[in-house]
Write a protein that holds these residues in place. Structure first.
Motif, PDB file in Angstrom:
ATOM      1  N   ARG A   1      15.267  19.440  70.437  1.00 59.64           N
ATOM      2  CA  ARG A   1      16.626  18.993  70.738  1.00 59.64           C
ATOM      3  C   ARG A   1      16.631  17.499  71.050  1.00 59.64           C
TER       4      ARG A   1
ATOM      5  N   GLU B   1      23.685  17.580  62.827  1.00 58.92           N
ATOM      6  CA  GLU B   1      24.432  18.385  63.787  1.00 58.92           C
ATOM      7  C   GLU B   1      25.585  17.573  64.361  1.00 58.92           C
TER       8      GLU B   1
ATOM      9  N   GLY C   1      28.611  21.066  67.759  1.00 63.24           N
ATOM     10  CA  GLY C   1      27.320  21.732  67.727  1.00 63.24           C
ATOM     11  C   GLY C   1      26.974  22.372  66.403  1.00 63.24           C
ATOM     12  N   GLN C   2      27.886  22.300  65.429  1.00 59.59           N
ATOM     13  CA  GLN C   2      27.640  22.936  64.140  1.00 59.59           C
ATOM     14  C   GLN C   2      26.621  22.137  63.327  1.00 59.59           C
ATOM     15  N   SER C   3      25.729  22.838  62.647  1.00 55.10           N
ATOM     16  CA  SER C   3      24.789  22.207  61.718  1.00 55.10           C
ATOM     17  C   SER C   3      25.427  22.137  60.340  1.00 55.10           C
TER      18      SER C   3
ATOM     19  N   THR D   1      27.548  16.297  67.136  1.00 55.26           N
ATOM     20  CA  THR D   1      27.247  16.150  68.573  1.00 55.26           C
ATOM     21  C   THR D   1      28.437  15.639  69.376  1.00 55.26           C
TER      22      THR D   1
END
Length: 493
Positions: free
Chosen positions: A388, A301, A95-97, A303
């Motif tokens: 999203r 991101e 989930g990190q950008s 995923t």
């Protein structure tokens, strides 16, 4: 007077018709009174009609086609652990950008690192060889070696010629031969072999007269061969000199084949070619080593993440920050759409958020179903904050635009067969029917063309009536295109 007895039943029959006449006359009077009342009321002047109007304007009108699709990333980057490598460092979480160029993970491969070191040494050796063959000092040294070999050969050939000449006795002067040693006679060094014109000729070495080429009393000239001698020591020297000449010739041939200018150029070309091959191999191995440090090719991101993945398995998936939606457009509209075209996008999950998009590409092949072909159109989103992956989006694409046309509400437009018209209300209250040619319609408005209709004319859209004393709105013209602006998932209207 004569009296007659009349029966009661007969009397009753005679009285009854008169009652009916009275009743019928009364009913007729009531009906006439009612009709008179109705006629009187109907002859009253009607209440004046009241209209709802809209002003004719001039401007542009667009027709849109709408469809719904799913928000997906424009790009997806999957990272797998290379074969024979292991994960040494993981720099991201699920989930990190991440930004473009950011290090995601680092792998280690000791065998590959060793190959790179060995190949680097080979390249250095190739470069030294090229430098040597390219050096002017080296070329000069090689040429000096060739010159020296040629000089040595020449000296050996001179020695051989001299040794061979020792066994051949020639006359140093011209004159009459008065004496000559016979064939087979053994002579010593310094012994007289012949006399010509009073001048004696002595033996240069010890040996045996092998042949005599002249006779006593013969008149000979300078340089005439008189006789030949054979000598073991002379023969041995000649053989040695011949062997030396052959060896020096072979050495010269070898130097010439290896160190001639043409051969030096060929050797230099070969050395350069080998250097280039080894450099290419080194670059490939260095690139493979650099690939062990994984950087994000674009901003996006994370995923999917599997930190326990082994060699050959997927470690993570990065979806691009840039998002798009793919919508189906029917074949009747597809030729009106082109890449680079701007579109508007709405999202049910983000009510009120204004999102624009751009047509990125159009599929060359459509999907045929139920007698209709739909073509997938990819639309990239320009402002994706809060959006999203997986959300649904409704895309509205302008498929046709009319410029500088007369614009009227769709409710003011009437149709009779193939003809269209509007009703114009003058300031005097007079209503005039004016024919129009419809250029384009959207959900609420029509663009028309007319010689009689003018800008600022008031067209009637509805009539206010007041039956039974109550006002009612009666629509005029066409009904609005219900649902025109709304699309359906998997199709368009």
């Amino acid at each position: 007077m004569i009296h007659q007895n009349i029966p009661a039943s007969s009397l009753k029959k005679r009285i009854l018709p008169y009652r009916r006449v009275v009743i019928l006359a009364g009913g007729t009077l009531l009906v006439l009174s009612a009709l008179t009342y109705i006629v009187i009321r109907s002859t009253r002047p009607p209440a004046p009609a009241k209209f709802l109007t809209a002003m004719v304007q001039k401007g542009n009108l667009s027709q849109t086609d709408s469809a719904t699709g799913e928000i997906v990333p424009v790009e997806t980057y999957t990272v797998s652990i290379p074969a024979n490598a292991s994960l040494s460092q993981l720099n991201v979480s699920l989930g990190q950008s991440v930004n473009s160029g950011q290090i995601l993970a680092t792998f280690s491969d000791p065998a590959l690192a060793s190959q790179v070191a060995a190949q680097n040494a080979a390249v250095l050796n190739d470069q030294n060889q090229v430098n040597l063959l390219s050096s002017s000092t080296y070329r000069a040294a090689q040429q000096a070696s060739i010159t020296q070999a040629e000089d040595n050969l020449q000296q050996a050939e001179d020695q051989l010629a001299q040794a061979k000449s020792q066994g051949v006795i020639t006359s140093p002067v011209a004159g009459t031969l008065t004496q000559v040693a016979p064939v087979g006679e053994s002579v010593s060094s310094g012994q007289v072999l012949a006399t010509v014109g009073g001048k004696t000729i002595v033996s240069p070495c010890q040996g045996t007269v092998q042949s005599v080429n002249v006779t006593v009393g013969q008149q000979i000239t300078t340089g005439t061969t008189i006789l030949t001698l054979s000598s073991p020591s002379l023969t041995s020297k000649i053989l040695g000199d011949e062997s030396q000449v052959a060896g020096l010739q072979a050495a010269l041939d070898k130097i010439m084949s290896q160190d001639s200018q043409s051969q030096l150029a060929a050797s230099l070309d070969q050395a350069k070619a080998q250097l280039e091959r080894d450099q290419q191999t080194l670059l490939q191995e260095q690139q493979a080593l650099a690939n062990l440090v994984i950087k994000a090719p674009f901003s996006g991101e994370v995923t999917m993440l599997n930190s326990s993945a082994q060699a050959g398995a997927k470690l993570l998936t990065l979806d691009s920050e840039t998002k798009m939606v793919t919508v189906p457009i029917p074949e009747t509209q597809i030729n009106l759409i082109h890449p680079g075209q701007s579109v508007s996008v709405s999202l049910p999950a983000l009510v009120g958020k204004a999102v624009s998009g751009t047509v990125q590409s159009i599929a060359p092949i459509g999907n045929y179903s139920n007698g209709v072909a739909n073509f997938p159109v990819n639309v990239t989103l320009n402002n994706v904050g809060g959006i999203r992956y997986g959300m649904s989006a409704q895309v509205s694409i302008v498929v046709k635009t009319v410029h500088n046309a007369l614009l009227v509400p769709l409710a003011s437009l009437h149709s009779r067969g193939s003809h269209n018209f509007v009703e114009v209300l003058a300031s005097s209250g007079q209503v005039t029917r004016i024919p129009v040619h419809v250029l384009l319609e959207n959900a609420t408005t029509a663009a028309v063309k007319s010689k009689r209709l003018k800008v600022h004319d008031q067209v009637i859209t509805a009539v206010l009536t007041s039956p039974s004393g109550k006002l009612h709105l009666k629509a005029k013209g066409r009904a609005l295109h219900k649902g025109k602006a709304a699309g359906r998932k998997g199709g368009s209207k």
